[in-house]
Design an enzyme around this catalytic site. Structure first.
Site, PDB file in Angstrom:
ATOM      1  N   SER A 124       0.827  -1.208   0.000  1.00 29.97           N
ATOM      2  CA  SER A 124       0.000   0.000   0.000  1.00 29.97           C
ATOM      3  C   SER A 124       0.855   1.249   0.000  1.00 29.97           C
ATOM      4  CB  SER A 124      -0.889  -0.003   1.250  1.00 29.97           C
ATOM      5  OG  SER A 124      -1.494   1.260   1.432  1.00 29.97           O
ATOM      6  N   TYR A 148      -2.017  -0.440  10.530  1.00 30.84           N
ATOM      7  CA  TYR A 148      -2.266  -1.081   9.225  1.00 30.84           C
ATOM      8  C   TYR A 148      -1.065  -0.855   8.312  1.00 30.84           C
ATOM      9  CZ  TYR A 148      -3.628  -1.315   4.362  1.00 30.84           C
ATOM     10  OH  TYR A 148      -3.646  -1.562   3.019  1.00 30.84           O
ATOM     11  N   LYS A 152       2.027  -3.506   6.608  1.00 30.17           N
ATOM     12  CA  LYS A 152       2.437  -3.600   5.200  1.00 30.17           C
ATOM     13  C   LYS A 152       3.941  -3.379   5.082  1.00 30.17           C
ATOM     14  CE  LYS A 152      -1.543  -4.404   3.317  1.00 30.17           C
ATOM     15  NZ  LYS A 152      -1.803  -5.716   2.687  1.00 30.17           N
TER      16      LYS A 152
HETATM   17  C1  WQD Z   1      -9.795   9.204   0.604  1.00 32.89           C
HETATM   18  C2  WQD Z   1     -10.064  10.679   0.820  1.00 32.89           C
HETATM   19  C3  WQD Z   1     -10.371  11.302   3.115  1.00 32.89           C
HETATM   20  C4  WQD Z   1     -14.089   9.004   3.675  1.00 32.89           C
HETATM   21  C5  WQD Z   1      -6.951   4.332   2.712  1.00 32.89           C
HETATM   22  C6  WQD Z   1      -5.784   3.542   3.223  1.00 32.89           C
HETATM   23  C7  WQD Z   1      -5.032   2.959   2.059  1.00 32.89           C
HETATM   24  C8  WQD Z   1      -5.969   2.179   1.192  1.00 32.89           C
HETATM   25  C9  WQD Z   1      -7.091   3.072   0.705  1.00 32.89           C
HETATM   26  C10 WQD Z   1      -6.024  -0.168   1.736  1.00 32.89           C
HETATM   27  C11 WQD Z   1      -9.322  11.275   2.006  1.00 32.89           C
HETATM   28  C12 WQD Z   1     -11.662  11.516   2.332  1.00 32.89           C
HETATM   29  C13 WQD Z   1     -12.945   9.571   3.128  1.00 32.89           C
HETATM   30  C14 WQD Z   1     -15.173   9.835   4.042  1.00 32.89           C
HETATM   31  C15 WQD Z   1     -13.913  11.754   3.296  1.00 32.89           C
HETATM   32  N1  WQD Z   1      -6.502   1.068   1.910  1.00 32.89           N
HETATM   33  N2  WQD Z   1     -12.869  10.914   2.951  1.00 32.89           N
HETATM   34  N3  WQD Z   1     -15.043  11.186   3.850  1.00 32.89           N
HETATM   35  O1  WQD Z   1      -7.397   7.240   3.506  1.00 32.89           O
HETATM   36  O2  WQD Z   1      -6.596   7.741   1.122  1.00 32.89           O
HETATM   37  O3  WQD Z   1      -6.468   5.434   2.000  1.00 32.89           O
HETATM   38  O4  WQD Z   1      -7.753   3.552   1.872  1.00 32.89           O
HETATM   39  O5  WQD Z   1      -5.144  -0.521   1.010  1.00 32.89           O
HETATM   40  O6  WQD Z   1      -4.029   2.112   2.566  1.00 32.89           O
HETATM   41  O7  WQD Z   1      -4.932   4.400   3.942  1.00 32.89           O
HETATM   42  O8  WQD Z   1      -8.691   6.404   1.474  1.00 32.89           O
HETATM   43  O9  WQD Z   1     -11.047   6.475   0.834  1.00 32.89           O
HETATM   44  O10 WQD Z   1     -10.458   6.547   3.303  1.00 32.89           O
HETATM   45  O11 WQD Z   1      -9.998   8.550   1.866  1.00 32.89           O
HETATM   46  O12 WQD Z   1     -13.842  12.988   3.137  1.00 32.89           O
HETATM   47  O13 WQD Z   1     -16.242   9.384   4.536  1.00 32.89           O
HETATM   48  O14 WQD Z   1     -11.462  10.855   1.100  1.00 32.89           O
HETATM   49  O15 WQD Z   1     -10.145  12.368   4.039  1.00 32.89           O
HETATM   50  O16 WQD Z   1      -8.952  12.605   1.670  1.00 32.89           O
HETATM   51  P1  WQD Z   1      -7.259   6.824   2.086  1.00 32.89           P
HETATM   52  P2  WQD Z   1     -10.129   6.945   1.909  1.00 32.89           P
END
Ligand code: WQD
Length: 329
Positions: A124, A148, A152
């Site tokens: 990741s 998490y 990785k």
């Molecule tokens: C994306 C953007 C949030 C939810 C994580 C893990 C990564 C991978 C993918 C496994 C950010 C914003 C999110 C919400 C929001 N997982 N957001 N409201 O955090 O980039 O990555 O998931 O492999 O390892 O770290 O993904 O989709 O959670 O967030 O505003 O309800 O959307 O702040 O900017 P992230 P995400």
């Protein structure tokens, strides 16, 4: 060639199984169904015409793994099985370290014992920690912001050491950015149990009316519109990257970013989803989510150069396919 796919009924695993079968591989799936559904096996059969061999096992269980390795000639392993909710990992670190790291060790042990020389690992972008994008594979890894991410990073180091000690064991560490979208059939896609942690599945549930509104975690970042920027990649592009990785895996340690190289803000993604699918997604701006970085996107040029792989599907494809799956499910 026979490929063992752990977590093969999950979101990325199931899409990779489709691409493997469509490229002529025989697939064996091991999955404990903690974050996937047995119905996906029939969907894979419907999409590909092939019903993969399936074992419902926990990949940390060496005896159960041994049953698989002693019953089949396995030529390669793609290891997806793992817990992956960042927030949950902060609350339950032991569960994450045990499940994600012990599974990698158990699987590697079986590969060495049975002479399996190809190991592709689902890593990741989180391993980069909070460093400036675009992120490159030769960057020094910084401390991640959650257990998490640490699992990785640890698994990557274990696999690198095992590859150094065993010349016949080659590894490919694939660092994913933000996988979204679904197979064009709408039969498989991202279907997390409970309230989604990730943005795209949450947006889909709001569009379906299963959740009231989206909370946008902060609009005061130094980005185009103040909301977080990420490198969203279509899950089918990501799956194709795994086929390229296994095809090109012959020796040593190989590390690749699987991303598009383009950054997209939360509001850009939400507004594209609304426009393309002609649906409403009510949202409100709330405080930042602890642990989030402002900007994260890949330099994907190494995978293009060495694997001949490049993401081809765009944001409209991603949001269209997401909705096509969500409204069926
Ligand atoms: C994306 C953007 C949030 C939810 C994580 C893990 C990564 C991978 C993918 C496994 C950010 C914003 C999110 C919400 C929001 N997982 N957001 N409201 O955090 O980039 O990555 O998931 O492999 O390892 O770290 O993904 O989709 O959670 O967030 O505003 O309800 O959307 O702040 O900017 P992230 P995400």
């Amino acid at each position: 060639m026979n490929i063992l796919v752990t977590g093969g009924l999950g979101f990325i695993g199931s899409h990779t199984v489709v691409e493997l079968i469509e490229n002529g591989y025989e697939v064996i799936i091991a999955d404990n169904l903690i974050n996937s559904k047995i119905e996906v096996l029939d969907k894979l059969h419907e999409i590909t015409g092939v019903k993969p061999i399936f074992y419902e096992i926990d990949v940390t269980d060496e005896d159960k793994l041994e049953e698989i390795f002693s019953s089949h000639e396995i030529n390669g392993v793609i290891h997806f099985a793992g817990l992956k909710a960042v927030g949950e990992s902060v609350e339950k670190p032991l569960e994450y370290y045990y499940n994600n790291v012990v599974s990698t060790m158990a699987l590697s042990k079986m590969c060495i014992k049975y002479g399996v020389g190809k190991f592709v690992f689902s890593s990741s972008a989180t391993v980069y920690g909070d460093q400036p994008s675009p992120l490159r594979e030769d960057m020094e890894l910084k401390e991640t912001t959650n257990p998490y991410g640490e699992t990785k990073a640890m698994s990557e180091r274990i696999l690198m050491d095992v590859a150094k000690a065993n010349k016949g064991f080659a590894v490919s560490l694939l660092r994913y950015f933000n996988p979204i979208g679904a197979h064009k059939s709408g039969l498989i896609g991202e279907d997390p149990n409970g309230i989604p942690n990730n943005l795209m599945p949450y947006v889909a549930k709001v569009a379906k009316g299963e959740l009231d509104e989206l909370n946008v975690f902060g609009d005061d970042y130094d980005t185009i519109d103040g909301t977080g920027v990420r490198d969203y990649i279509h899950v089918v592009d990501l799956a194709k990257g795994h086929v390229k990785a296994i095809e090109n895996l012959s020796k040593g340690i190989n590390i690749y970013n699987l991303g598009t190289g383009r950054g997209t803000s939360v509001l850009e993604l939400v507004n594209t989803f609304i426009r393309v699918n002609n649906v409403d997604v009510p949202y409100k701006i709330v405080d930042r989510r602890p642990g989030d970085v402002a900007i994260c996107y890949a330099d994907p040029s190494k995978a293009e150069r060495e694997l001949g792989w490049k993401a081809t599907l765009n944001l409209e494809d991603m949001v269209r396919d997401t909705w096509n799956f969500a409204k069926i499910g």
